[in-house]
Design an enzyme around this catalytic site. Structure first.
Site, mmCIF file in Angstrom:
data_model
loop_
_atom_site.group_PDB
_atom_site.id
_atom_site.type_symbol
_atom_site.label_atom_id
_atom_site.label_comp_id
_atom_site.label_asym_id
_atom_site.label_seq_id
_atom_site.Cartn_x
_atom_site.Cartn_y
_atom_site.Cartn_z
ATOM 1 C CG HIS A 94 -2.007 -1.034 1.069
ATOM 2 N ND1 HIS A 94 -2.765 -1.307 2.171
ATOM 3 C CD2 HIS A 94 -2.252 -1.875 0.041
ATOM 4 C CE1 HIS A 94 -3.663 -2.465 1.890
ATOM 5 N NE2 HIS A 94 -3.487 -2.649 0.450
ATOM 6 C CG HIS B 254 -6.626 -3.561 -7.514
ATOM 7 N ND1 HIS B 254 -5.767 -2.358 -7.678
ATOM 8 C CD2 HIS B 254 -6.219 -3.986 -6.362
ATOM 9 C CE1 HIS B 254 -5.047 -2.152 -6.734
ATOM 10 N NE2 HIS B 254 -5.150 -3.139 -6.028
ATOM 11 C CG ASN B 255 -7.542 -7.507 -4.416
ATOM 12 O OD1 ASN B 255 -7.084 -7.639 -5.458
ATOM 13 N ND2 ASN B 255 -6.907 -7.633 -3.484
ATOM 14 N N PRO C 38 -0.506 1.298 -11.375
ATOM 15 C CG PRO C 38 -0.543 0.403 -9.289
ATOM 16 C CD PRO C 38 -1.374 0.563 -10.473
ATOM 17 N N GLY C 39 2.955 1.237 -11.384
ATOM 18 C CA GLY C 39 4.279 0.514 -11.681
ATOM 19 C C GLY C 39 4.644 -0.073 -10.511
ATOM 20 C CG HIS D 156 -3.531 -5.181 -9.617
ATOM 21 N ND1 HIS D 156 -2.956 -6.124 -10.069
ATOM 22 C CD2 HIS D 156 -3.533 -5.303 -8.155
ATOM 23 C CE1 HIS D 156 -1.998 -6.971 -9.154
ATOM 24 N NE2 HIS D 156 -2.513 -6.369 -7.870
ATOM 25 N N GLY D 157 -1.504 -3.575 -12.088
ATOM 26 C CA GLY D 157 -0.037 -3.049 -11.732
ATOM 27 C C GLY D 157 1.008 -3.687 -12.530
#
Length: 393
Positions: A152, A266-267, A298-299, A322-323
């Site tokens: 996070h 995303h979950n 996000p990366g 999601h990333g």
């Protein structure tokens, strides 16, 4: 799409060539379940998780998999674009410390509950399975507006036009975890006599129409709403701090509703219509990408992130990654890299650079440019973000 695997009763459609053996096995396990609808979609950032892969979209008809939704129900992203460019920011370290004072991280909670947070928490009501006097629910009031741990984060970024953004990643905190674990255990308990017939005990499921299914859905939807409220409260605090940093007053907070904002889980799991039928769709590390819908990808710490618009591809159940997705476990990352490696890979980012965040080093993640290239049929990039400040949980 890169390939289709047809060895199971339902196909697996995959958006990457980078698929480790453990992840492939988990995808096959899920695809073999009798209530899977149409196919399983593995996103460009797919990697092994607990029971099922992270970065996966699972459509089910008549059942849900609590462990596939996971223990951080409603985890997702929130992003806000500010009406000024990066040159108005001055002391980034000072701004980072201000944000860290406003938003508790890790297992920390709020010492006091503000009137705004209290009203937001009250508006959520109770999780259906908990009594009003439950300590878990009371504790959740103190965690509303807190980041949590692991991957996070809160970041201050700049886009290709040099406008400033705040981007954060968080979920439903401890109450989401406790609710999820209760229902995962319930599913395993209900299936204890047939659990060995499953390819993995973490694929224990709840059948639609049962009291246990109804209880889970109620708690899950509540936790998703809590996660969104949690992100909203944190973003308001970030907006206030940035406003004082730039203007020496709270004008941005007072006009926060006018700022361009995106929020996406995303979950999570919800009812959706796909291929002519209403089904339950679980996005386990995946973002909704309907036509024209904004999303956040996000990366990693010190790499690029992306604001995207969905293309509504039906083959991915209108979803995207999601990333970047991990390529190393946290333990492996800590054993492989040093603090000096972390300092080098985050040299242009104002952030902590110590052993506590070593497992979040950029090299522990897949290459975000490759991930984005592999899902060009799912999303288009609108903004490319570069991190200026990164606060990890």
């Amino acid at each position: 799409m890169k390939k289709i695997i047809t060895e199971n009763s339902k196909p697996i459609k995959v958006w990457t060539e980078d698929l480790e053996e453990s992840a492939l096995k988990q995808l096959k396990n899920v695809a073999s379940l009798p209530f899977i609808f149409q196919h399983v979609a593995a996103m460009a950032d797919v990697h092994a998780g607990k029971g099922s892969t992270i970065g996966t979209v699972i459509a089910t008809d008549g059942a849900v998999l609590p462990a596939a939704v996971g223990v951080d129900i409603g985890c997702g992203m929130c992003a806000v674009r500010f009406p000024f460019k990066v040159d108005v920011l001055s002391d980034l370290k000072q701004l980072r410390h201000s944000l860290e004072r406003s938003i508790p991280v890790g297992r920390d909670r709020n010492i006091n509950i503000t009137d705004r947070a209290a009203e937001s928490h009250k508006s959520l009501g109770l999780p259906p399975s908990l009594p009003a006097s439950n300590k878990l629910h009371k504790w959740s009031a103190f965690q509303l507006g807190t980041l949590g741990g692991g991957n996070h984060f809160l970041e201050i970024c700049t886009d290709q036009e040099n406008y400033v953004w705040a981007v954060l990643h968080s979920g439903s905190r401890n109450i989401g975890k406790e609710l999820a674990e209760k229902h995962i255990d319930n599913a395993k308990g209900l299936m204890r006599e047939s659990l060995e017939t499953l390819p993995d005990p973490d694929l224990a499921y709840l059948l639609e129409g049962t009291p246990e299914f109804k209880s889970y859905i109620g708690d899950m939807l509540w936790a998703q709403n809590y996660a969104k409220a949690n992100r909203h409260e944190m973003m308001l605090r970030a907006i206030k701090d940035i406003s004082f940093h730039v203007y020496k007053d709270a004008r941005l907070l007072e006009n926060s509703s006018t700022l361009f904002k995106i929020d996406c889980h995303h979950n999570y799991c919800q009812r959706e219509h796909h291929f002519g039928k209403e089904i339950w769709l679980t996005r386990k590390g995946a973002v909704s990408a309907r036509v024209g819908e904004y999303g956040i990808i996000p990366g990693s710490m010190g790499s690029k992130s992306f604001i995207v618009k969905g293309k509504g591809n039906p083959e991915s159940f209108q979803s995207c990654s999601h990333g970047a997705g991990r390529k190393m476990s946290r333990t492996q990352a800590r054993q492989t890299f040093t603090v000096e490696d972390l300092e080098k890979q985050t040299q242009n980012v104002e952030c902590r650079k110590d052993k506590r965040v070593l497992d979040e080093i950029p090299s522990a993640y897949k290459d975000i440019d490759t991930v984005m290239k592999n899902q060009e049929d799912l999303v288009e990039t609108v903004f490319t973000l570069r991190q200026l400040i990164c606060i990890k949980g």
